[in-house]
Design a protein around this motif. Structure first.
Motif, PDB file in Angstrom:
ATOM      1  N   GLY A   1       4.426  11.750   3.906  1.00 49.68           N
ATOM      2  CA  GLY A   1       3.701  10.672   4.548  1.00 49.68           C
ATOM      3  C   GLY A   1       4.624   9.937   5.513  1.00 49.68           C
ATOM      4  N   TYR A   2       4.226   8.732   5.903  1.00 48.58           N
ATOM      5  CA  TYR A   2       5.030   7.938   6.843  1.00 48.58           C
ATOM      6  C   TYR A   2       5.901   6.958   6.049  1.00 48.58           C
ATOM      7  N   GLY A   3       7.189   6.944   6.387  1.00 47.27           N
ATOM      8  CA  GLY A   3       8.114   6.060   5.695  1.00 47.27           C
ATOM      9  C   GLY A   3       9.047   5.372   6.664  1.00 47.27           C
ATOM     10  N   LEU A   4       9.774   4.379   6.159  1.00 47.15           N
ATOM     11  CA  LEU A   4      10.711   3.646   7.008  1.00 47.15           C
ATOM     12  C   LEU A   4      11.775   2.970   6.147  1.00 47.15           C
ATOM     13  N   VAL A   5      13.013   3.094   6.579  1.00 48.41           N
ATOM     14  CA  VAL A   5      14.116   2.300   6.033  1.00 48.41           C
ATOM     15  C   VAL A   5      14.401   1.241   7.085  1.00 48.41           C
ATOM     16  N   GLY A   6      14.163  -0.006   6.752  1.00 51.23           N
ATOM     17  CA  GLY A   6      14.296  -1.070   7.742  1.00 51.23           C
ATOM     18  C   GLY A   6      15.199  -2.187   7.278  1.00 51.23           C
TER      19      GLY A   6
ATOM     20  N   THR B   1       0.822  -1.209   0.000  1.00 49.69           N
ATOM     21  CA  THR B   1       0.000   0.000   0.000  1.00 49.69           C
ATOM     22  C   THR B   1       0.858   1.262   0.000  1.00 49.69           C
ATOM     23  N   ALA B   2       2.183   1.101   0.106  1.00 50.98           N
ATOM     24  CA  ALA B   2       3.084   2.253   0.045  1.00 50.98           C
ATOM     25  C   ALA B   2       3.067   2.833  -1.363  1.00 50.98           C
ATOM     26  N   THR B   3       3.241   4.140  -1.470  1.00 54.79           N
ATOM     27  CA  THR B   3       3.287   4.754  -2.798  1.00 54.79           C
ATOM     28  C   THR B   3       4.598   4.433  -3.505  1.00 54.79           C
ATOM     29  N   SER B   4       5.644   4.178  -2.727  1.00 57.44           N
ATOM     30  CA  SER B   4       6.942   3.821  -3.281  1.00 57.44           C
ATOM     31  C   SER B   4       7.592   2.820  -2.339  1.00 57.44           C
TER      32      SER B   4
ATOM     33  N   VAL C   1      12.523  -0.489   2.091  1.00 60.80           N
ATOM     34  CA  VAL C   1      12.245   0.948   2.195  1.00 60.80           C
ATOM     35  C   VAL C   1      10.826   1.188   1.697  1.00 60.80           C
ATOM     36  N   ILE C   2      10.043   1.881   2.493  1.00 58.33           N
ATOM     37  CA  ILE C   2       8.665   2.213   2.102  1.00 58.33           C
ATOM     38  C   ILE C   2       8.408   3.689   2.388  1.00 58.33           C
ATOM     39  N   SER C   3       7.509   4.274   1.624  1.00 54.85           N
ATOM     40  CA  SER C   3       7.179   5.690   1.807  1.00 54.85           C
ATOM     41  C   SER C   3       5.745   5.939   1.369  1.00 54.85           C
ATOM     42  N   GLY C   4       5.161   7.008   1.925  1.00 57.14           N
ATOM     43  CA  GLY C   4       3.830   7.422   1.502  1.00 57.14           C
ATOM     44  C   GLY C   4       2.685   6.762   2.243  1.00 57.14           C
ATOM     45  N   LEU C   5       2.954   6.119   3.378  1.00 55.86           N
ATOM     46  CA  LEU C   5       1.867   5.533   4.174  1.00 55.86           C
ATOM     47  C   LEU C   5       1.107   6.643   4.885  1.00 55.86           C
TER      48      LEU C   5
ATOM     49  N   LYS D   1       8.667  -0.778  -6.472  1.00 56.18           N
ATOM     50  CA  LYS D   1       7.475  -0.031  -6.866  1.00 56.18           C
ATOM     51  C   LYS D   1       7.818   1.460  -6.848  1.00 56.18           C
ATOM     52  N   GLU D   2       7.821   2.077  -8.015  1.00 59.76           N
ATOM     53  CA  GLU D   2       8.159   3.500  -8.140  1.00 59.76           C
ATOM     54  C   GLU D   2       9.433   3.820  -7.359  1.00 59.76           C
ATOM     55  N   ALA D   3      10.376   2.880  -7.418  1.00 61.64           N
ATOM     56  CA  ALA D   3      11.529   2.950  -6.509  1.00 61.64           C
ATOM     57  C   ALA D   3      12.608   3.930  -6.940  1.00 61.64           C
ATOM     58  N   GLU D   4      12.594   4.375  -8.199  1.00 62.72           N
ATOM     59  CA  GLU D   4      13.631   5.284  -8.671  1.00 62.72           C
ATOM     60  C   GLU D   4      13.128   6.718  -8.812  1.00 62.72           C
ATOM     61  N   ILE D   5      11.949   6.984  -8.305  1.00 67.48           N
ATOM     62  CA  ILE D   5      11.395   8.340  -8.360  1.00 67.48           C
ATOM     63  C   ILE D   5      11.894   9.142  -7.164  1.00 67.48           C
TER      64      ILE D   5
END
Length: 389
Positions: free
Chosen positions: A231-236, A24-27, A248-252, A42-46
């Motif tokens: 939004g809410y993101g995390l590098v884990g 559900t993350a935007t990237s 790595v997720i972003s846009g939550l 998913k949209e990882a190079e934007i």
């Protein structure tokens, strides 16, 4: 180029497709660090606003400075650095530093990791900046990121404060996480710290915001981020057995959603994929013809034990090919890299394994050379002038 198709047998259960993860993350970007296999992109190079996740770049450069040492223009953990008015001026996540005081580098680093201190980042930045300013340090950050292969990162500050042009891609953040883990094993354990009460100034701000550290899934880092724009993101990162996964997720939309998504990604990455031994050191896959050699062929073997990441439920047998430029010419030394074993599994990128010579092949004697020359001449006669050319 010679291609030899072979059947590769792996001791695995049955044939089922990989279950793709619908985030559900935007990237998002997920990689198995152990093998370098990309599991999800998913949209990882934007380039996107990274919020506090970009503090990892400041930490990386701080660790580099610590390794150089103060004598070579770097830092020392016990060194005291001054807090400027500019550092104190930042709001948001903070160590609540006061202008004019001095704080140790060790406390500043822990304050960035655990408390996500915007002010702590600036103190480090101003100390390492070529012109003593945070912006000067941010230009240095951009330059260093490019050198590290982070092609979609541009920094305008040291802490991820919302600012035009401050951008990172999720793939770049994964590259950065991988480098932090690999390059600085002595400092990486800091990312697993769950509490740091600097000077006991604000007890409510002593806890690490990273939700995966307490989930019992092997997570030991790295950094959360949140702004209204990002939004809410995390590098884990999490380690289970011999495998480590970086995500790595972003846009939550909420912190709870970020926590749930992180846990789901880690569970999926470890359950859907597994390491399988493909070959043992010295195992032969095929042979290659040798011209003008003391022997007519050489064995192509695995240089070392080969383990690959595969779907947990994959086919018992799949096709691969050995590729090399041939025919090979003598002399050949045992251990020379001569070929590659190439194969692809559905849903995973191409895998290439180097193959080496299994023994020495010296130059052939007079008879071998005459025979080879005769074969070449005969082929030219059979093909005709046009084909032979």
């Amino acid at each position: 180029m010679i291609r030899t198709f072979i059947a590769i047998v792996a001791v695995i259960a049955t044939a089922l497709p990989i279950s793709a993860f619908e985030t559900t993350a935007t990237s998002a970007y997920v990689i198995d660090q152990t093998t370098g296999t990309v599991l999800l992109s998913k949209e990882a190079e934007i380039p996107l606003p990274p919020a506090s996740m970009s503090k990892l770049m400041t930490l990386y450069m701080a660790f580099e400075a610590l390794r150089r040492g103060k004598a070579d223009g770097g830092l020392d953990l016990n060194e005291m650095l001054p807090v400027s008015e500019h550092a104190q001026s930042y709001g948001g996540s903070s160590m609540f530093l006061r202008s004019g005081e001095e704080v140790s580098v060790e406390d500043l680093v822990r304050g960035i990791v655990v408390q996500s201190g915007n002010d702590a980042c600036v103190v480090i930045a101003e100390a390492l900046s070529p012109d003593g300013t945070e912006y000067g340090f941010s230009r240095l950050m951009t330059q260093r990121a490019q050198e590290m292969g982070m092609e979609h990162s541009t920094f305008t500050n040291s802490n991820g404060w919302p600012q035009t042009g401050h951008r990172m891609s999720m793939k770049d953040l994964a590259i950065l996480a991988d480098r932090l883990i690999t390059d600085f094993p002595e400092y990486y354990p800091l990312f697993a710290e769950t509490e740091f009460a600097f000077d006991n100034r604000v007890p409510s701000n002593r806890l690490n915001r990273n939700p995966v550290l307490s989930m019992g899934i092997g997570a030991d880092g790295l950094k959360t981020g949140h702004t209204q724009e990002a939004g809410y993101g995390l590098v884990g990162s999490a380690k289970q057995g011999d495998r480590r996964v970086i995500f790595v997720i972003s846009g939550l939309e909420t912190s709870a959603q970020r926590a749930q998504e992180s846990q789901s990604i880690v569970n999926w990455a470890f359950r859907q994929f597994t390491m399988r031994k493909l070959a043992s050191e010295g195992q032969q896959f095929t042979t290659a013809e040798v011209w003008m050699g003391s022997e007519p062929a050489v064995g192509l073997v695995a240089k070392e034990d080969v383990s690959v990441l595969m779907p947990a439920l994959a086919a018992t047998q799949f096709q691969g090919e050995v590729i090399y430029k041939g025919p090979l010419s003598a002399p050949i030394a045992k251990g020379d890299t001569l070929a590659e074993l190439v194969f692809t599994l559905d849903g995973l990128p191409e895998t290439r394994v180097p193959l080496v010579a299994d023994r020495d092949i010296g130059p052939g004697g007079f008879v071998s050379r005459v025979t080879t020359a005769a074969m070449i001449l005969l082929n030219k006669v059979i093909q005709g002038p046009a084909e032979a050319s």
